[in-house]
Each structure stands twice: as structure tokens, then as C-alpha cells.
Design a protein around this motif. Sequence first.
Motif: not given
Length: 350
Positions: A24, A91, A94, A98-99, A102-103, A128
Motif C-alpha cells: 500500500m 484504494t 486509484l 491499481e485499485a 491493491l485490494s 476497488p
Amino acid sequence: MTNDLPNAPYRRIAVEEGWGCQEMFDVYRKFLSDYPQDDPSFMSLMGYYALGEGERPESVRKRLIDTPTRLAEMDASGIDHQILSLTSPGTNPLAAKEAIWLSTRANDAMAAVIAEHPTRFSGLAAVPFTAADAGAAELERAVNELGFKGAILNSHVRDEYTDTEHYMSFYEAAASLGVAVYLHPNGPSQGLFKPFHDRGLDGSIYGFGVETGLHLLRLVVSGVFDRFPDLTMVVGHLGEALPFWLNRIDYMYERQIKTGRYPHVKPLPKLPSEYLKTNVWYTTSGMPWQEEVMFTRTMVGADRVMYAMDYPYQYEPAQVALQDSLPISDEEKFEFFEGIATRVFTLNLS
């Protein structure tokens, strides 16, 4: 436990407890480096906590990602169990790709922490919101496969509030799964940011509360809770001041509808306060003072107010003792610290 609190006939469950992973911070640092002017609110928040030097940002970063430190401080403050959630803004700033990444990564990493310490931690899913389905698929995965207890919504998503059609698939999934959505503060959206930031008020001192209270009230008057009557939402900081405003909100809402002042605002079948007393639960995160806790219990119902610390941003063990000595019965303290959270988040800690 290595704390000075007396033994209690309840577990102290803290339900708004920030968590993070190294990935993150890596994503945030790249975003802030590549697009430093795109999101001044994000820069104000995570430019400080992700990039800042000094005791405060460095200690917060460590506490967000270091499980041994977290466990030691839970023991030191008498906290039996934390419900973890990806720290704000999660997130939300983003783009979809990308979201989603990351999630997924954050949820898997959090699930590993929970699996290692199942009696100490539960989790809320990061989703996301910029994805085409507003994160519904990741919420379903996190609940059904990882055993998460709800979702964290770190308020506005790229300056957009979640009362528009794009986000309805997420709320539909949450209602269908029977899990709670925790509405957590974010830095003020673009239209709100400058007058707060000009005087250093955009963070938790005031801007967070204004921004999140606005978001919750938008959800109410947009009809989200009529569309999904079984939707459960949780909000911290004793409701971001909305309990103080309940009677005035109802009074002015009735008159606005009666006079047709806003033709684009459709009448609700109930008063705004009724949704805030039916679909919403409240936590004491960052608001441990007894007078404020007792007032909120009076306004929304004692069965809707539960304990939270707001770790690591407000790690103050003395404030746990302050709430442990609330002027209520032992049965009510059980509900406040354990019972309500167990039901709202369907915890199984036995």
C-alpha cells in the motif's frame, strides 16, 4: 493482559482499527511522486503519513504494518480483539487496475494475519470502487473465501460520493451477503478541500468529520436505504456530529420537501433520522469522552453505539479506561464493548 484495567465480564472489541501493508505504501508513494498535483487532499493526508519524517508519521507507519507491535499495544490497553481495515484512503484514489491489484493484495495479506491470530483479529474487505462493478466481486471473494466481516468504505472515491448508480452493485452485494459497510473518513473532496486546508483543518481535527457526515447524509436522502432496506452501515466518531443535528435535519427536510425547494430531490418515505436510527450503527472511535458517548446513546439508541479506538491514529490506553467507567450497568457495558459488535459484524470468537 499487561494493563491496569480490572477484569471485566466482556471482551473489549475495537472495531475501527487501521491496518496497512508495505505494498500500500509503495503504491501511495508512486502515486504521489508521479501525480503530485492531481489530488491535493491525498497529498495532504498520505504525503504526511506515507512520506513524512518525524515521530508521528513514522510511528503510525510502523503500527499500521507491524503485527507484534499491534498485539503488544492491544495487551497494554486491554483490547481483546480488533476488526482491521485498510487505512484511509484505501484504494479510493486509484484507477481501476491499481485499485483491483491493491485490494486483492491487501485482503490476502490481512487474511494471513487473521489466520495467524484468529482470536485477536477479524477483517473488513478493501474493495476497488473504481472497478466496473464498484468492487462487488472482491467483496464477495473476501467474505465467502477469506471470511471477512464486511467492507471498509473510505468515503469519497476520486471526489465522487457513493450515492450514484455506479456504486449500487457494491451496496447490493453487501446487503445480499448480510455484511456491514464501515463508512470511514477520507480527506475532504476537491470541492471542500481548500477552505479546510488553508487553516490546517482538513484532517481529523474537523475536515474528516464534515466530509464523512456529508457522505452519510447524502446516502440517506438519495434513497439508498430504501433501495436496500437490509443494508447495515457503521460510522465512527460518534456519527460525525449527525446525532447532534437529528432534530434540525428532520425539521428542515420536511419543510424543503413540502415547499418543493429542490425539485430534483425526491421525498423519502421516512424522515432522515429514522434511517439513521435503523440502518446505521455508531462507534466511539476517537471520541472517548463520557458526555459525548452518553449523548449519542440518547439520540440514536444505546443498542447502536459500540466501542472503537481508532488505532493507530489515536492510541491512548487511558481512553479505554475512561469508557470502561461509563455510568452504565455491567449488562450495558457488555453490549457496548462486545455484544453489539458481535452481532453487527457476525463475529464468532468462542
